[in-house]
Design an enzyme around this catalytic site. Structure first.
Site, PDB file in Angstrom:
ATOM      1  N   GLU C 211       0.822  -1.204   0.000  1.00 48.49           N
ATOM      2  CA  GLU C 211       0.000   0.000   0.000  1.00 48.49           C
ATOM      3  C   GLU C 211       0.855   1.253   0.000  1.00 48.49           C
ATOM      4  OE1 GLU C 211      -1.181  -2.844   1.867  1.00 48.49           O
ATOM      5  OE2 GLU C 211      -2.297  -2.884  -0.011  1.00 48.49           O
ATOM      6  N   ASN C 295      -0.736  -7.392  -3.646  1.00 52.88           N
ATOM      7  CA  ASN C 295      -1.421  -6.628  -4.675  1.00 52.88           C
ATOM      8  C   ASN C 295      -0.449  -5.699  -5.401  1.00 52.88           C
ATOM      9  OD1 ASN C 295      -1.305  -5.267  -1.979  1.00 52.88           O
ATOM     10  ND2 ASN C 295      -1.949  -3.532  -3.217  1.00 52.88           N
ATOM     11  N   ASP C 337      -7.350  -5.089  -4.604  1.00 53.67           N
ATOM     12  CA  ASP C 337      -6.405  -5.424  -3.531  1.00 53.67           C
ATOM     13  C   ASP C 337      -6.521  -6.889  -3.139  1.00 53.67           C
ATOM     14  OD1 ASP C 337      -5.985  -4.957  -0.047  1.00 53.67           O
ATOM     15  OD2 ASP C 337      -4.413  -4.804  -1.547  1.00 53.67           O
TER      16      ASP C 337
END
Lengths: 229, 344, 628
Positions: C211, C295, C337
């Site tokens: 992230e 991801n 994600d």
């Protein structure tokens, strides 16, 4: 004779119009060359880093010379409410753009652009970083405290933005945080229970506003947001 | 005699202006050539219609003026005749009206049909465009993204748009904030950029060259400084340019590396340069900045002097634009300049 | 006289010879003791009295052969002792038990972040603790609470990874520091939270930060020196992803050179994600390690057209060189994600009449992949929870098929995306019982609203570009503990829970399965029927991994850390506003009522049967678990 005059006037006007169009097509935008607002320091001054130093060293050397224009009073803002001798001389510093709606709107844009929203979530709910949507601020909730928190960073994960963001940008962010933290509160503390009635904000994927506490719905207890029903 | 010199001077100026609208005048600094465009089929269609309607209008004006003059002069020559001229409905007078209306209707209808045909013809490109460019308007700059079947060739740039000559190119336009309008007059027509909507148009450049464009919908204080430079290149040159844009610049020079650090620190929050850690998206992408002809969306020529002046005080050049006047010292500015200088 | 002398000389010679002989024998024995590390761990993993790696064994089955606790007596299970690890943030670590010593690591908070404790496994006496040098700022780049999923062990050494990317080797007996290696930089947004694994003398460590615009990697350190032996990135050119001539992708859309560059827009792979923060498994016969990547970055898929290799990918690599043998991308051009980091459980299944060597990968996408672990070919992929984001997995091409109606166009709010970003199951590991032939899967049941936006990359800050709001899936429940039959490809039984079941699973030869809930219940269920046989209300919710072992007193113990947190639990253990649904990357929308049930905790709980009469005789020493 009058008619001829009128005819000629018409032709003149027509000719003038065509001429104006022609002139417009040769119009060039005026070019202004800006001058730096601060006189350039002489090159011989600390700008030259010793040979062999790394790029980072040279960056540090330049920053050391550069004094910055931050208000000196800000350095006297304490981060705590504990004052020995019970005497506080903390200066009261207001946000220079207090109450400016455009500043709040700009602050909202910066909140997203500089990834504040990634740690503090939309509308400041928190996540990686603490929530900005209530009146509790770990390092002080006064505008000057929030300004310094952004500028200096904080040890447990707030990055230090002062070198990267200009002062007016940080004050815009402070204005925005002031707006999103205006939570409605019926009591001084917070009571939590599974059964008592609660509210939640209308979620940000439905509404984008710098004053999210003006739009609330009943608490959904982990189910779909009530607004969608 | 003085009374007649005014129209003569006017006539002189008119011929000068006519000279300016000739073929040599379609350069970047002379963007508005109403009577000639340089874009393939679209431009030709629009130009043909323009000339046609202009000639038609001139003919109409000439004929109408002639008739008025005739009417005035005939009356003049019979000035001595009796004043009492009863108005009478003779067949010949009404005939003129019928003829006039008839001709006008036919001509106007024909013009309308031609207009409609042109609109339809320029609506979609003559063949499926191979290249699609996405243009996203911001206050007050253009974000440009080149699409490709091969993802690794997709990249972004700002303000200066390159396209190949001789083939239609699809433009998908959108806006990040308010309504803008994308217009390169020498090549094609306007297309509006509407919030929450993606509009599609196409352009084709007939000749290589640099064409000046402009935002054509008022979008705020610096609307006048939201220009476009459209560079049409031969396909081989265009491909070379594309490949160059994909290649990051690297330098072993310590001063440049220091400048890169300064750039990431002071500029990276808003600007990106591929190949560095500067990845901000609030402002234009600055990869290969020195390969562009202008700065600030065709506001300033791209020279080191202008660039320094812009960085030092952007608010002076484009007051109200979103780039703040940074708190940079002279050496810091020089360092960033040293880095940007090599972003060719 | 001469004969006596000769005899004496002969005797001396013989003694000398004998001495030499025994020395040689001892020498050989000594050498045999220091045989390759793999033999040591490979045999230790079969000793049910110990728990030497997070997954119990290299196949990550989390199955213990101990049967002292069984379906008849588990209802008498009670707390034997407890221990507080200090900070009350998310407790995800699996305790390790080696040589009657239990090793556990605390989250990265408090005065001693990532403190390691060595306890007497039977009595709970604290033997030693070790505190790494803290760098408090690391908390600012940890996406999902400051958790640590556990330690690793080999050859008398305990291996720890700190959040701020230091890998440390400690002497298992004394806690003395043996080496420290810094593996990355928090200013690039990276951290380490995963539990490492030691394979053939190499400590395998992956970073976190999908992230944060981090470029993911898996690194192998030499267990004796701490030096980096190899590092395999998850994006970029083949030379850095360690893809060589031996690489055989199972499907043609993954074939080609430098696909880790070609399937991205120009230079975007440098912030592409693909971090390796999940568990690693190992097959000693094929000599392949298996792990998944996270991801792609950013979550806003509009900024990264292309398949985005090698994110959301299961890799099979040679542990000695790091080079990949095959790779399978579970979610090409991931939209939601849906990481690929979930565990790969290595089992041999009887499918269509033949025995297949497979790995079972419960995907974030909601599909239970059964994949041939020698080639990477998908054998089956069936939905094990409510799925709207995809229409299925095409077994011919091997590609998952996204639901085109739910495309996250820029600025468009897409509703009812199921499963939500944490997937149908996140990192929490499942367990496999060779006795029941069932997979015990703790997971969640969530859907989400998802809205993408443009995001810029600033190193050290989040790189997401999505506004998310999660909520309970159809039926209103948010978690489930289920038993799944991977051959019949169907759910056998399930227990629904109010909150996501974020703890790991454990299953034993006593046919008892264990798991914990976020609202403070530690449960034991009948592995065959799913009946809850016993439960215990702890001080705080559970997101940790249960383990079981036998103490020096011959008693079987079950241990788990209690302390809610992790991605779903920060609303209860940190200053996060439950009234703002999009908080914590949208998870607060689904767990906003959690603070009414629990707050953070820090307790290690150890359970056993009561000492008088009710327990069965201890299993004979050296008992081995049945073949899988």
């Amino acid at each position: 004779m009058a008619r001829a005059a009128r005819l000629v006037t018409g032709l003149v006007v027509l000719g003038g119009a065509v001429a104006a169009m022609g002139l417009l097509s040769t119009f060039k935008p005026s070019v202004s060359i800006a001058q730096p607002t601060r006189p350039a320091e002489p090159a011989a001054d600390a700008g030259a880093a010793p040979l062999g130093a790394t790029a980072q060293d040279r960056v540090n050397a330049l920053a050391a010379v550069h004094s910055g224009t931050a208000d000196a009073k800000l350095l006297r803002i304490p981060v705590t409410k504990l004052f020995p001798g019970n005497v506080s001389t903390a200066p009261k510093i207001k946000n220079p753009i207090q109450g400016n709606a455009e500043a709040v709107a700009r602050g909202m844009r910066y909140f997203v652009a500089f990834n504040c929203v990634g740690c503090h979530a939309a509308n400041g709910g928190g996540g990686m970083g603490p929530s900005l949507s209530n009146s509790a601020f770990i390092y002080g909730g006064d505008p000057a405290n929030i300004y310094l928190t952004i500028y200096q960073g904080r040890p447990r994960g707030m990055p230090a933005w002062g070198a990267m963001l200009a002062d007016n940008i940080i004050w815009d962010l402070v204005a925005y945080i002031g707006s999103i933290s205006k939570q409605p509160s019926q009591q001084w503390g917070t009571t939590v229970s599974a059964t008592m009635p609660k509210i939640e904000q209308v979620p940000a994927e439905y509404q984008s506003t710098p004053a999210p506490w003006n739009y609330t719905e009943t608490f959904s207890d982990g189910q779909k947001p009530n607004r969608a029903k | 005699m003085r009374r007649h010199s005014v129209p003569m001077a006017m006539l002189g100026r008119l011929t000068l202006i006519a000279g300016c609208c000739g073929p040599a005048a379609a350069r970047a600094d002379v963007p508005m050539t109403y009577l000639r465009t340089f874009g393939g089929m679209k431009g030709l269609q629009i130009t043909a219609l323009t000339w046609g309607l202009l000639i038609l209008s001139i003919v109409v004006v000439v004929i109408t003026s002639a008739l008025v003059l005739v009417g005035v002069l005939i009356r003049r020559s019979r000035a001595g005749a009796a004043e009492r001229e009863p108005v009478s409905q003779t067949g010949s007078g009404v005939q003129w009206i019928y003829i006039g209306v008839g001709i006008s209707t036919v001509v106007l209808a024909a013009a309308m049909v031609w207009n409609g045909y042109t609109i339809a013809a320029i609506n979609s490109p003559p063949r499926d465009p191979r290249l699609t460019i996405e243009v996203r308007g911001h206050q007050w700059w253009w974000e440009v993204r080149y699409l490709s079947e091969d993802q690794s060739r997709i990249f972004e740039t700002a303000n200066e748009i390159h396209m190949p000559v001789g083939e239609p190119v699809r433009f998908k336009v959108s806006t990040a904030d308010v309504i803008h309008s994308f217009w390169v007059p020498a090549i094609g027509d306007k297309i509006d950029l509407i919030p929450n909507q993606t509009n599609t148009t196409w352009l084709e450049a007939g000749r290589a060259g640099v064409y000046r464009g402009q935002c054509a919908e008022y979008c705020g204080g610096q609307h006048a400084h939201m220009g476009i430079l459209l560079v049409a290149q031969e396909p081989a040159d265009f491909e070379a340019w594309w490949r160059h844009q994909l290649t990051p610049v690297s330098s072993a020079d310590l001063a440049v590396q220091e400048g890169q650090q300064q750039f990431v620190l002071h500029c990276g929050a808003c600007h990106s340069i591929r190949g560095t850690r500067a990845g901000g998206r609030l402002g234009p992408d600055l990869s290969h900045l020195m390969s562009r002809r202008s700065l600030g969306a065709a506001t300033l020529p791209n020279t080191i002097g202008h660039l320094s002046g812009w960085i030092a005080d952007p608010q002076r050049v484009k007051p109200g634009n979103l780039m703040p006047t940074l708190d940079l010292s002279g050496p810091e500015l020089a360092s960033i300049r040293a880095f940007l200088e090599v972003q060719k | 006289m001469a004969s006596l002398q000769g005899l004496a000389v002969a005797m001396v010679h013989r003694k000398l010879l004998l001495a030499v002989f025994f020395t040689c024998v001892l020498g050989v024995a000594a050498i045999a003791q220091t045989s390759p590390p793999a033999a040591d761990l490979a045999s230790l993993q079969r000793d049910d009295k110990q728990w030497v790696m997070s997954g119990k064994n290299y196949s990550a089955t989390r199955f213990s052969g101990l049967d002292q606790i069984n379906t008849d007596n588990v209802k008498q299970l009670r707390l034997a002792w407890s221990f507080s690890v200090g900070p009350s943030r998310g407790q995800e670590a699996a305790p390790l038990i080696i040589n009657d010593t239990m090793y556990v690591v605390a989250p990265y908070a408090g005065p001693h972040p990532n403190q390691v404790f060595a306890l007497d496994a039977t009595t709970g006496e604290l033997k030693w603790s070790y505190a790494p040098k803290p760098n408090l700022a690391a908390q600012g780049v940890a996406c999902c609470d400051v958790v640590n999923r556990g330690l690793a062990y080999d050859q008398g050494k305990i291996f720890l990874n700190t959040l701020d990317l230091h890998s440390v080797a400690l002497d298992a007996e004394t806690g003395k520091e043996l080496w420290v290696t810094k593996l990355g930089d928090i200013n690039l947004g990276e951290t380490i939270t995963m539990a490492p694994l030691v394979v053939r003398g190499k400590v395998l460590i992956g970073n976190s930060g999908g992230e944060m615009g981090v470029r993911g990697w898996l690194t192998a350190l030499d267990e004796n020196t701490g030096k980096i032996v190899w590092r395999a990135y998850s994006t970029g050119p083949d030379a850095e992803v360690l893809i060589g001539p031996d690489f055989k992708p199972p499907y043609e859309w993954m074939q080609g050179r430098d696909m880790g560059v070609k399937t991205w827009p120009s230079e975007a792979w440098r912030q592409g994600g693909g971090t390796a923060w999940g568990f690693v498994s190992y097959d000693p016969e094929l000599n392949l390690i298996y792990y998944g990547t996270s991801n792609p970055g950013p979550w806003n898929s509009n900024q990264r057209p292309g398949d985005n290799l090698w994110t959301a990918t299961i890799f099979a690599r040679d542990p000695d060189t790091g080079f990949a043998k095959w790779a399978y991308q579970t979610s090409p051009h991931d939209l939601w994600d849906h990481d690929g980091i979930n565990e790969s459980i290595l089992v041999d299944l009887e499918i269509d009449g033949r025995s297949r060597r497979v790995l079972i990968h419960p995907g974030r996408t909601g599909y239970m992949w059964v994949i041939d672990r020698a080639t990477g070919q998908v054998i089956s992929a069936d939905a094990y929870d409510h799925v709207t984001a995809y229409t299925g997995v095409d077994l011919n091409t091997g590609r998952i098929q996204p639901n085109e109606a739910l495309h996250p166009a820029l600025g468009r709010t897409v509703e009812d995306v199921c499963p939500a970003p944490p997937g149908a199951k996140d990192w929490q590991p499942a367990a496999w019982s060779p006795r029941t032939r069932l997979l015990y899967v703790p997971h969640q049941h969530l859907c989400a609203n998802f809205k993408t936006s443009e995001v810029g990359y600033i190193a050290g800050t989040p790189y997401v570009g999505a506004t998310v709001d999660m909520y309970a899936g159809p039926g209103g429940y948010r978690g489930e503990f289920m038993a799944w039959d991977p051959v019949k490809r169907t759910k056998v039984w399930a227990i629904r829970e109010k909150f996501p079941v974020w703890s790991g699973a454990l299953v034993t030869a006593g046919d008892v399965a264990f798991y914990g809930t976020m609202d403070r219940w530690f449960k034991a269920v009948d592995a065959r029927s799913g009946t809850v046989l016993w439960q215990f209300r702890a001080g705080s919710g559970f997101i940790g991994q249960p383990v079981t072992y036998m103490g020096a007193d011959g008693v079987q113990y079950v241990a788990i850390l209690s302390g809610v947190g992790g991605w779903p639990g920060v609303v209860a253990n940190a200053e996060v506003d439950a009234r703002v649904r999009n908080s914590a990357l949208g998870f607060v929308g689904a767990t906003q009522d959690l603070p009414a049930y629990t707050v953070g905790g820090s307790t290690l709980l150890v359970f056993a049967l009561p000492p008088d009469g009710a327990q069965r005789p201890a299993s004979p020493p050296g008992a081995r678990s049945p073949p899988q």
